[in-house]
Design a protein around this motif. Sequence first.
Motif, PDB file in Angstrom:
ATOM      1  N   TYR A  14      -2.498  -4.044  -2.964  1.00 53.54           N
ATOM      2  CA  TYR A  14      -2.395  -3.971  -1.501  1.00 53.54           C
ATOM      3  C   TYR A  14      -2.030  -5.349  -0.936  1.00 53.54           C
ATOM      4  O   TYR A  14      -1.200  -5.456  -0.026  1.00 53.54           O
ATOM      5  CB  TYR A  14      -3.708  -3.511  -0.849  1.00 53.54           C
ATOM      6  N   ALA A  15      -2.670  -6.410  -1.494  1.00 55.11           N
ATOM      7  CA  ALA A  15      -2.407  -7.776  -1.020  1.00 55.11           C
ATOM      8  C   ALA A  15      -0.935  -8.130  -1.236  1.00 55.11           C
ATOM      9  O   ALA A  15      -0.289  -8.733  -0.361  1.00 55.11           O
ATOM     10  CB  ALA A  15      -3.312  -8.772  -1.734  1.00 55.11           C
ATOM     11  N   GLN A  16      -0.383  -7.724  -2.400  1.00 53.23           N
ATOM     12  CA  GLN A  16       1.028  -8.023  -2.696  1.00 53.23           C
ATOM     13  C   GLN A  16       1.953  -7.231  -1.766  1.00 53.23           C
ATOM     14  O   GLN A  16       2.962  -7.744  -1.289  1.00 53.23           O
ATOM     15  CB  GLN A  16       1.323  -7.691  -4.165  1.00 53.23           C
ATOM     16  N   ILE A  17       1.598  -5.979  -1.496  1.00 52.24           N
ATOM     17  CA  ILE A  17       2.396  -5.147  -0.579  1.00 52.24           C
ATOM     18  C   ILE A  17       2.382  -5.765   0.824  1.00 52.24           C
ATOM     19  O   ILE A  17       3.413  -5.851   1.498  1.00 52.24           O
ATOM     20  CB  ILE A  17       1.871  -3.690  -0.551  1.00 52.24           C
ATOM     21  N   ILE A  18       1.208  -6.212   1.261  1.00 50.50           N
ATOM     22  CA  ILE A  18       1.074  -6.813   2.591  1.00 50.50           C
ATOM     23  C   ILE A  18       1.938  -8.081   2.697  1.00 50.50           C
ATOM     24  O   ILE A  18       2.633  -8.280   3.699  1.00 50.50           O
ATOM     25  CB  ILE A  18      -0.419  -7.094   2.914  1.00 50.50           C
TER      26      ILE A  18
END
Lengths: 132, 132
Positions: free
Chosen positions: B19-23
């Motif tokens: 999720y952090a990478q997508i954000i």
Amino acid sequence: MKIYFSGSIRGGREDAELYAQIIEELKQYGEVLTEHIGQMDLQEEEITDEQIHNQDMAWLTASDIIIAEVTVPSLGVGYEIGRGLEMKKPIYCFHRTEKTSAMISGCKEIETYKYDQKEEIKALFSKLFQEQ
Amino acid sequence: MKIYFSGSIRGGREDAELYAQIIEELKQYGEVLTEHIGQMDLQEEEITDEQIHNQDMAWLTASDIIIAEVTVPSLGVGYEIGRGLEMKKPIYCFHRTEKTSAMISGCKEIETYKYDQKEEIKALFSKLFQEQ
């Protein structure tokens, strides 16, 4: 009284037998539109996802009350609760875990109950259907 | 462009790093209102569930687009997608599993994509934000 019972399908079927018992209990109070949720051998292959979605939305629209067992996390159950709010249906959620989603327990239009034993849920149903 | 990114919190945090990478990727295209979803050390204790719910609904209302990673089943993500539909937001869902909920993949107002590698999601974002 038309009852929409919501429980996890693709999110995980570990509570399927409990769903069947809850549905049996709910039948005392009205017609359960989504009786298939409790079927241990639930087959989805014969209809498309769009047919499943549209059938469930038609049942949700026709229902007088939504009862959801929310212990097993499920996108579909969350979606149905969100859509049910839009339709201004009374919504009651039950969970055995310490917490459920903040989107459920933090929504003041939804009644959320924590329970441990099946007998507690029966007593809660008896109370809430008296109030309908 | 205000982006509401939705991912599992209490449903399971196994994808938190993704999720952090997508954000991070989404920040190229606009302001991500829900950046905390990617925090590995997410603390929820300081605010009530009602405050979490109402803050998320305010961000959902303010957003121009909803992007959800729906691989980990989550009541909150399903709820947000259901409420986002009511608000007529464009909704894009991404999953790595073979299937996702029929409520998501069967809803014709939602765009659903299956992907395997993070690189695919980057290409999909590039394409979909060009169309906005």
